[in-house]
Write an enzyme that holds these catalytic residues in place. Sequence first.
Site, PDB file in Angstrom:
ATOM      1  CB  THR A  69      -0.905  -0.014   1.259  1.00 31.12           C
ATOM      2  OG1 THR A  69      -1.538   1.251   1.390  1.00 31.12           O
ATOM      3  CG2 THR A  69      -0.108  -0.263   2.529  1.00 31.12           C
ATOM      4  CG  ASP A  70      -1.189   4.989  -0.901  1.00 28.54           C
ATOM      5  OD1 ASP A  70      -1.709   4.364   0.033  1.00 28.54           O
ATOM      6  OD2 ASP A  70      -1.797   5.864  -1.559  1.00 28.54           O
ATOM      7  CD  GLU A  71      -3.381   3.502   4.530  1.00 27.83           C
ATOM      8  OE1 GLU A  71      -3.149   3.354   5.739  1.00 27.83           O
ATOM      9  OE2 GLU A  71      -4.523   3.539   4.064  1.00 27.83           O
ATOM     10  CE1 TYR A 109      -3.422  -2.672   5.713  1.00 24.67           C
ATOM     11  CE2 TYR A 109      -3.288  -0.330   5.185  1.00 24.67           C
ATOM     12  CZ  TYR A 109      -3.348  -1.653   4.774  1.00 24.67           C
ATOM     13  OH  TYR A 109      -3.336  -1.951   3.431  1.00 24.67           O
ATOM     14  CE  LYS A 169       0.017  -4.587   2.956  1.00 31.13           C
ATOM     15  NZ  LYS A 169      -0.346  -5.926   2.405  1.00 31.13           N
TER      16      LYS A 169
HETATM   17  P1  NAD Z   1      -9.698  -7.369   2.048  1.00 28.66           P
HETATM   18  O1  NAD Z   1      -9.722  -7.082   3.515  1.00 28.66           O
HETATM   19  O2  NAD Z   1     -10.902  -7.096   1.233  1.00 28.66           O
HETATM   20  O3  NAD Z   1      -9.318  -8.897   1.795  1.00 28.66           O
HETATM   21  C1  NAD Z   1      -8.317  -9.554   2.511  1.00 28.66           C
HETATM   22  C2  NAD Z   1      -8.471 -11.044   2.250  1.00 28.66           C
HETATM   23  O4  NAD Z   1      -7.404 -11.707   2.971  1.00 28.66           O
HETATM   24  C3  NAD Z   1      -9.785 -11.635   2.754  1.00 28.66           C
HETATM   25  O5  NAD Z   1     -10.331 -12.494   1.782  1.00 28.66           O
HETATM   26  C4  NAD Z   1      -9.394 -12.402   4.000  1.00 28.66           C
HETATM   27  O6  NAD Z   1     -10.227 -13.515   4.272  1.00 28.66           O
HETATM   28  C5  NAD Z   1      -7.969 -12.822   3.667  1.00 28.66           C
HETATM   29  N1  NAD Z   1      -7.176 -13.049   4.885  1.00 28.66           N
HETATM   30  C6  NAD Z   1      -7.059 -12.221   5.952  1.00 28.66           C
HETATM   31  N2  NAD Z   1      -6.289 -12.792   6.887  1.00 28.66           N
HETATM   32  C7  NAD Z   1      -5.891 -13.991   6.386  1.00 28.66           C
HETATM   33  C8  NAD Z   1      -5.073 -15.047   6.892  1.00 28.66           C
HETATM   34  N3  NAD Z   1      -4.542 -14.982   8.108  1.00 28.66           N
HETATM   35  N4  NAD Z   1      -4.865 -16.131   6.113  1.00 28.66           N
HETATM   36  C9  NAD Z   1      -5.423 -16.217   4.868  1.00 28.66           C
HETATM   37  N5  NAD Z   1      -6.238 -15.257   4.367  1.00 28.66           N
HETATM   38  C10 NAD Z   1      -6.452 -14.171   5.107  1.00 28.66           C
HETATM   39  O7  NAD Z   1      -8.433  -6.580   1.511  1.00 28.66           O
HETATM   40  P2  NAD Z   1      -8.208  -5.801   0.126  1.00 28.66           P
HETATM   41  O8  NAD Z   1      -8.710  -4.420   0.260  1.00 28.66           O
HETATM   42  O9  NAD Z   1      -8.671  -6.657  -0.974  1.00 28.66           O
HETATM   43  O10 NAD Z   1      -6.612  -5.727   0.125  1.00 28.66           O
HETATM   44  C11 NAD Z   1      -5.841  -6.799  -0.410  1.00 28.66           C
HETATM   45  C12 NAD Z   1      -4.372  -6.439  -0.296  1.00 28.66           C
HETATM   46  O11 NAD Z   1      -4.105  -5.238  -1.009  1.00 28.66           O
HETATM   47  C13 NAD Z   1      -3.909  -6.195   1.139  1.00 28.66           C
HETATM   48  O12 NAD Z   1      -2.620  -6.718   1.277  1.00 28.66           O
HETATM   49  C14 NAD Z   1      -3.890  -4.676   1.254  1.00 28.66           C
HETATM   50  O13 NAD Z   1      -2.941  -4.252   2.199  1.00 28.66           O
HETATM   51  C15 NAD Z   1      -3.490  -4.282  -0.152  1.00 28.66           C
HETATM   52  N6  NAD Z   1      -3.961  -2.949  -0.610  1.00 28.66           N
HETATM   53  C16 NAD Z   1      -5.287  -2.604  -0.481  1.00 28.66           C
HETATM   54  C17 NAD Z   1      -5.705  -1.368  -0.978  1.00 28.66           C
HETATM   55  C18 NAD Z   1      -7.163  -0.942  -0.884  1.00 28.66           C
HETATM   56  O14 NAD Z   1      -7.463   0.217  -1.205  1.00 28.66           O
HETATM   57  N7  NAD Z   1      -8.088  -1.804  -0.505  1.00 28.66           N
HETATM   58  C19 NAD Z   1      -4.791  -0.499  -1.570  1.00 28.66           C
HETATM   59  C20 NAD Z   1      -3.444  -0.887  -1.661  1.00 28.66           C
HETATM   60  C21 NAD Z   1      -3.048  -2.134  -1.188  1.00 28.66           C
HETATM   61  O1  DAU Z   2      -4.147   3.997   0.492  1.00 32.99           O
HETATM   62  C1  DAU Z   2      -4.364   2.619   0.379  1.00 32.99           C
HETATM   63  C2  DAU Z   2      -5.192   2.152   1.548  1.00 32.99           C
HETATM   64  O2  DAU Z   2      -6.503   2.663   1.344  1.00 32.99           O
HETATM   65  C3  DAU Z   2      -5.227   0.641   1.704  1.00 32.99           C
HETATM   66  O3  DAU Z   2      -3.939   0.174   1.992  1.00 32.99           O
HETATM   67  C4  DAU Z   2      -6.175   0.229   2.829  1.00 32.99           C
HETATM   68  O4  DAU Z   2      -6.276  -1.180   2.876  1.00 32.99           O
HETATM   69  C5  DAU Z   2      -7.544   0.820   2.538  1.00 32.99           C
HETATM   70  O5  DAU Z   2      -8.399   0.540   3.623  1.00 32.99           O
HETATM   71  C6  DAU Z   2      -7.452   2.341   2.335  1.00 32.99           C
HETATM   72  O6  DAU Z   2      -7.140   3.031   3.566  1.00 32.99           O
HETATM   73  P1  DAU Z   2      -7.880   4.401   3.984  1.00 32.99           P
HETATM   74  O7  DAU Z   2      -7.792   4.531   5.443  1.00 32.99           O
HETATM   75  O8  DAU Z   2      -7.431   5.526   3.140  1.00 32.99           O
HETATM   76  O9  DAU Z   2      -9.382   4.027   3.487  1.00 32.99           O
HETATM   77  P2  DAU Z   2     -10.819   4.215   4.170  1.00 32.99           P
HETATM   78  O10 DAU Z   2     -11.820   3.843   3.128  1.00 32.99           O
HETATM   79  O11 DAU Z   2     -10.910   3.590   5.507  1.00 32.99           O
HETATM   80  O12 DAU Z   2     -10.893   5.795   4.380  1.00 32.99           O
HETATM   81  C7  DAU Z   2     -10.754   6.701   3.300  1.00 32.99           C
HETATM   82  C8  DAU Z   2     -10.829   8.099   3.878  1.00 32.99           C
HETATM   83  O13 DAU Z   2     -12.163   8.348   4.375  1.00 32.99           O
HETATM   84  C9  DAU Z   2      -9.912   8.340   5.072  1.00 32.99           C
HETATM   85  O14 DAU Z   2      -9.419   9.667   5.045  1.00 32.99           O
HETATM   86  C10 DAU Z   2     -10.813   8.151   6.281  1.00 32.99           C
HETATM   87  C11 DAU Z   2     -12.160   8.646   5.767  1.00 32.99           C
HETATM   88  N1  DAU Z   2     -13.350   7.998   6.378  1.00 32.99           N
HETATM   89  C12 DAU Z   2     -13.391   6.633   6.351  1.00 32.99           C
HETATM   90  C13 DAU Z   2     -14.461   5.971   6.916  1.00 32.99           C
HETATM   91  C14 DAU Z   2     -14.519   4.467   6.903  1.00 32.99           C
HETATM   92  C15 DAU Z   2     -14.367   8.755   6.937  1.00 32.99           C
HETATM   93  O15 DAU Z   2     -14.325  10.006   6.929  1.00 32.99           O
HETATM   94  N2  DAU Z   2     -15.429   8.091   7.488  1.00 32.99           N
HETATM   95  C16 DAU Z   2     -15.519   6.736   7.515  1.00 32.99           C
HETATM   96  O16 DAU Z   2     -16.508   6.198   8.067  1.00 32.99           O
END
Ligand code: NAD
Ligand code: DAU
Length: 348
Positions: free
Chosen positions: A131-133, A156, A160
């Site tokens: 992730t970019d975080e 988190y 990562k």
């Molecule tokens: P998600 O939470 O939707 O899915 C995670 C999946 O991993 C689920 O299916 C869960 O059952 C599985 N999992 C969790 N713990 C596990 C374990 N111990 N063993 C096996 N499986 C397990 O997550 P996502 O949003 O699809 O993110 C996927 C990946 O991409 C993550 O590594 C996340 O850090 C990264 N990522 C997410 C975003 C985003 O915006 N969602 C952005 C950049 C990177």
């Molecule tokens: O940047 C990549 C990341 O983006 C991924 O690595 C993470 O897995 C993914 O969860 C996401 O993280 P964020 O914290 O940016 O996403 P989230 O959707 O939780 O929140 C987006 C923005 O909205 C953040 O500034 C917090 C705000 N927010 C979020 C929620 C859930 C609110 O204001 N209210 C809310 O209820």
Amino acid sequence: MKNILITGGAGFIGSHVIRLFVIKYPNDQIFNLDTLTYAGNLENLKDVENANNHTFLKADINNAEEINKLFAKYKFDKVIHLAAESHVDRSIIDPLAFVRTNVIGTVNLLNAAKECWKDDFTDKLFYHVSTDEVYGTLGETGLFTETTSYDPNSPYSASKASSDHFVRAYGETYKLPYMISNCSNNYGPNQFPEKLIPLFIHNIVKEKSLPVYGDGKYTRDWLYVVDHTVAIDLAFHEGKIGETYNIGGFNEWQNIDLIKLLCELMDKKLGRETGSSAKLITYIKDRPGHDKRYAIDATKINKELGWKPSVTFEEGLSKTVDWYLENETWLNNVTSGAYQKYYDKQYL
Ligand code: NAD
Ligand code: DAU
């Protein structure tokens, strides 16, 4: 023909990666390893679950013995690792769950791959999805590049960042071939409604309040999930071993502007009076350690591999809203049970 292990394939991004690989690479065997936490949902894969080249393995990456046995049995050639605890707010409530899965789980996979490949790394690859975080937060200007120092602020992102460091360390120490990609905020179908966009779509449908953290002036860079999977596919097949690729949407939005856009769109799609969804906006206390701004510089993957986002934000958001409106059963199924307990604790 390769045996490709994809972890976290029942989750949001993972399910889109599985779909792309199962359809595009019929000669590869795609092994989908997932323990099915609250975020894992096999309904996400209904259309491809019975494909000949798709095998689902229910397993926990925290269980080293189980993971070693699976590597010994299926002799995976390559790994795309997405399984993780992924929600920042949950990491604030329970950091250790993030250490276990994101750090120890990743090291368990690295050990299993190293052991299975017995130091013969020809045609092997450990592709780590991050992730970019990990880069921390930006001020009003500037972008995260692949050389920006790591500076994570939430449990988190710290977990990562740690997993990225371990992947690189295995590359340096044991010469394990790896690649890492760091992506910005994804949105699209099948995202669990704890993240901003699907949560707010769900709440608008149900006419529940829209909980905006702090002043709402936090910025994120949004990318349609399918564009992320295309970037992963490209880097996985054509990227350079040992490299990092930043992936982003070139699409920055302050939360409050995005929320207002979503409200207008939902009013139209639901045939409601203009302004009715915006009335649900409620400012609530801020997320602790809330990162002000993320923005990715995706020039490297663009120049080296020719990737760029294909979907505009307006198109992607419209498709996403349509998907949630057409898949109410999916939404109702995932918002019942465990999720409801988390929601009550987080917001009430
Ligand atoms: P998600 O939470 O939707 O899915 C995670 C999946 O991993 C689920 O299916 C869960 O059952 C599985 N999992 C969790 N713990 C596990 C374990 N111990 N063993 C096996 N499986 C397990 O997550 P996502 O949003 O699809 O993110 C996927 C990946 O991409 C993550 O590594 C996340 O850090 C990264 N990522 C997410 C975003 C985003 O915006 N969602 C952005 C950049 C990177
Ligand atoms: O940047 C990549 C990341 O983006 C991924 O690595 C993470 O897995 C993914 O969860 C996401 O993280 P964020 O914290 O940016 O996403 P989230 O959707 O939780 O929140 C987006 C923005 O909205 C953040 O500034 C917090 C705000 N927010 C979020 C929620 C859930 C609110 O204001 N209210 C809310 O209820």
